[in-house]
Design an enzyme around this catalytic site. Structure first.
Site, short mmCIF file in Angstrom:
data_model
loop_
_atom_site.label_atom_id
_atom_site.label_comp_id
_atom_site.label_asym_id
_atom_site.label_seq_id
_atom_site.Cartn_x
_atom_site.Cartn_y
_atom_site.Cartn_z
N TYR A 192 0.82 -1.21 0.00
CA TYR A 192 0.00 0.00 0.00
C TYR A 192 0.85 1.26 0.00
CZ TYR A 192 -3.93 -3.02 1.34
OH TYR A 192 -4.90 -3.99 1.39
N LEU B 178 -18.15 -2.27 0.30
CA LEU B 178 -18.96 -1.35 -0.51
C LEU B 178 -18.61 -1.47 -1.99
CD1 LEU B 178 -19.05 1.87 1.70
CD2 LEU B 178 -20.81 0.12 1.43
N GLY C 230 -23.88 4.24 -4.30
CA GLY C 230 -24.72 4.81 -5.35
C GLY C 230 -24.10 5.99 -6.07
#
Length: 345
Positions: A53, A235, A242
């Site tokens: 990372y 998610l 959304g």
């Protein structure tokens, strides 16, 4: 905050784990420290990182995430109250900048571990994970398995023996897997048991409303073998919020910045996302919070890894774990899933 036992260890980890792979790319050092502070204030004691990372992985930033955590630990203290997980990278062209030949052999594991400890400014890592299999198998978006004959990968017994040496040296407390298959997990568990070596205590794989492939073969193993899921991408790269519906591409968002994270943006995945978003809003929930609450409710999940690029997003994600979904919502979720089981792996 609720806590759960990590595998068969004596560690109690928060049911929410702070993911940190944005630290050093989408988040500055001060922003990273603020996220860590907020997570701790909400009872989070579990932090996940990796030598690779931040993402996307590249030579100019590799290791920066662990360094930001290390500078925060040096400033704040309290290391013994935290459970820090990190990972050694497997092979692949996209991580060739880390070391010349990436394998799970002694040279690579020791080099990776020592470098992570130095960046983290810690004498030990609580949970050290193999980031993805050394062998070619179905992970990172590949649902079906295609066998490749003649593969050369380090024997599982040898990998465990090397890791056991690091446990004995006090550099690692416990072991875990990531992006692993049911065969790989069971093989590691059986090998550890037969040879009296440290066992894998967790498995970190993707799991979300758009990707429930973990349920097919791994959920039973996780429960029966006390090797629970650390669910990442709950998610689906932020898609289930959304925010990408109807072709939207918010400035600074991961799927806007990098095409490589478009796994959950197919027409089918977007259709199902719209259904889940509509369901959440019909019942007065934020779509992201409903999605996280669902993942959190699964028996095979030990902890859900959440990440954010700002404090408002992090606070909303943390608050989702206070939500209880009704039976009607669970039934509606299953109806959407049954009509489209695997919109994106």
């Amino acid at each position: 905050m609720n806590y759960a036992r990590l595998g068969r260890t004596d560690l109690q980890v928060s049911r929410v784990c702070l993911g940190t792979m944005t630290f050093g790319e989408q988040n500055t050092e001060s922003e990273a420290h603020a996220q860590l502070d907020m997570a701790l204030d909400h009872g989070v004691n579990f932090i996940d990182t990796a030598e690779m990372y931040p993402v996307p992985p590249r030579g100019g930033t590799q290791g920066r995430t662990e360094s930001y955590i290390g500078s925060w630990l040096a400033a704040r203290g309290g290391r013994d109250n935290l459970i820090i997980a990190s990972k050694v990278a497997g092979p692949g062209e996209f991580v060739a900048h880390i070391r010349p030949r990436m394998r799970f052999d002694r040279a690579n594991i020791v080099a990776a571990l020592d470098a992570s400890l130095k960046r983290l400014r810690s004498d030990y890592i609580d949970l050290y994970q193999l980031h993805w299999p050394e062998r070619a198998t179905n992970y990172f978006g590949q649902l079906g398995y295609v066998h490749q004959d003649g593969q050369d990968f380090t024997a599982f017994a040898e990998v465990l023996e090397i890791l056991a040496e690091q446990v004995a040296a006090g550099k690692i407390r416990h072991l875990g897997l990531s992006n692993e298959t049911a065969w790989g997990l069971m093989k590691f568990l059986a090998t550890a048991e037969s040879l009296g070596l440290p066992r894998m205590q967790s498995i970190q794989n993707p799991y979300s409303l758009l990707n429930r492939s973990f349920e097919v073969g791994l959920a039973e193993v996780a429960i029966r073998e006390d090797c629970g899921l650390l669910a990442y991408s709950p998610l689906a790269f932020g898609v289930l919020s959304g925010k990408y519906l109807n072709g939207a591409r918010p400035a600074g968002a991961r799927c806007t910045l990098w095409e490589r994270f478009g796994r959950y943006l197919s027409d089918r995945a977007q259709r199902d996302t719209a259904a889940y978003v509509g369901l959440a809003r019909d019942h007065g929930f934020d779509p992201a919070q409903m999605s996280l609450a669902y993942v959190h409710s699964r028996r095979f999940v030990t902890s859900t890894i959440i990440g954010a690029t700002n404090l408002a997003q992090l606070k909303m994600n943390l608050d989702s774990f206070d939500i209880t979904l009704s039976d009607n919502i669970y039934s509606a979720i299953e109806a959407i899933h049954d009509a489209s089981p695997y919109p994106a792996p």
